[in-house]
Write a protein that holds these residues in place. Structure first.
Motif, PDB file in Angstrom:
ATOM      1  N   ARG A   1       0.816  -1.218   0.000  1.00 34.22           N
ATOM      2  CA  ARG A   1       0.000   0.000   0.000  1.00 34.22           C
ATOM      3  C   ARG A   1       0.847   1.264   0.000  1.00 34.22           C
ATOM      4  NH1 ARG A   1      -2.314   3.518   3.695  1.00 34.22           N
ATOM      5  NH2 ARG A   1      -1.264   2.501   5.413  1.00 34.22           N
ATOM      6  N   ASP A   2       1.906   1.310   0.807  1.00 27.78           N
ATOM      7  CA  ASP A   2       2.743   2.514   0.877  1.00 27.78           C
ATOM      8  C   ASP A   2       3.398   2.819  -0.467  1.00 27.78           C
ATOM      9  OD1 ASP A   2       2.091   2.864   3.515  1.00 27.78           O
ATOM     10  OD2 ASP A   2       3.869   1.796   4.257  1.00 27.78           O
TER      11      ASP A   2
ATOM     12  N   LEU B   1       0.681   4.168  -2.909  1.00 28.21           N
ATOM     13  CA  LEU B   1       0.300   5.548  -2.592  1.00 28.21           C
ATOM     14  C   LEU B   1       1.407   6.527  -2.957  1.00 28.21           C
ATOM     15  CD1 LEU B   1      -1.513   5.046   0.821  1.00 28.21           C
ATOM     16  CD2 LEU B   1      -2.551   5.524  -1.413  1.00 28.21           C
ATOM     17  N   SER B   2       2.654   6.147  -2.708  1.00 27.50           N
ATOM     18  CA  SER B   2       3.782   7.000  -3.057  1.00 27.50           C
ATOM     19  C   SER B   2       3.872   7.182  -4.571  1.00 27.50           C
ATOM     20  CB  SER B   2       5.070   6.386  -2.517  1.00 27.50           C
ATOM     21  OG  SER B   2       6.176   7.100  -2.971  1.00 27.50           O
ATOM     22  N   TRP B   3       3.693   6.096  -5.310  1.00 30.26           N
ATOM     23  CA  TRP B   3       3.749   6.182  -6.767  1.00 30.26           C
ATOM     24  C   TRP B   3       2.617   7.050  -7.296  1.00 30.26           C
ATOM     25  CZ3 TRP B   3       0.439   4.883 -10.711  1.00 30.26           C
ATOM     26  CH2 TRP B   3       0.984   4.932 -11.988  1.00 30.26           C
ATOM     27  N   SER B   4       1.428   6.896  -6.730  1.00 32.41           N
ATOM     28  CA  SER B   4       0.283   7.693  -7.156  1.00 32.41           C
ATOM     29  C   SER B   4       0.527   9.180  -6.912  1.00 32.41           C
ATOM     30  CB  SER B   4      -0.976   7.233  -6.428  1.00 32.41           C
ATOM     31  OG  SER B   4      -2.071   8.044  -6.773  1.00 32.41           O
ATOM     32  N   ALA B   5       1.081   9.517  -5.759  1.00 32.90           N
ATOM     33  CA  ALA B   5       1.368  10.916  -5.450  1.00 32.90           C
ATOM     34  C   ALA B   5       2.422  11.471  -6.398  1.00 32.90           C
ATOM     35  CB  ALA B   5       1.831  11.046  -4.000  1.00 32.90           C
TER      36      ALA B   5
END
Length: 81
Positions: A48-49, A52-56
């Motif tokens: 998940r981390d 989320l980091s890639w999406s941001a």
């Protein structure tokens, strides 16, 4: 390029090995690539981390690209008038 060499050698070996037994068709390049991915290459991160980091990062990059396009359009519009 190393992966291409491995695939070529493996394909040549499977082509000669399968003709002696007569039971298997030679492995295709796609099949060899699939086997290489399964056996030799590490699995991609899916936690998940990381997602989320890639999406941001992706959304930040898209924002920066949109801003650059707006600035460029303003510059070209001012230069043509």
């Amino acid at each position: 390029m190393l992966a291409t060499a491995v695939l070529a050698i493996t394909r040549a070996r499977t082509a000669t090995a399968s003709t002696t037994t007569g039971e298997l068709v030679p492995a295709s390049g796609r099949e060899l690539l699939r086997l290489l991915r399964i056996t030799a290459l590490p699995r991609p991160r899916r936690d998940r981390d990381h997602l989320l980091s890639w999406s941001a990062w992706r959304r930040r990059h898209q924002h920066q690209a949109a801003e650059a396009h707006r600035r460029w359009n303003n510059i070209t519009a001012a230069a043509t008038t």
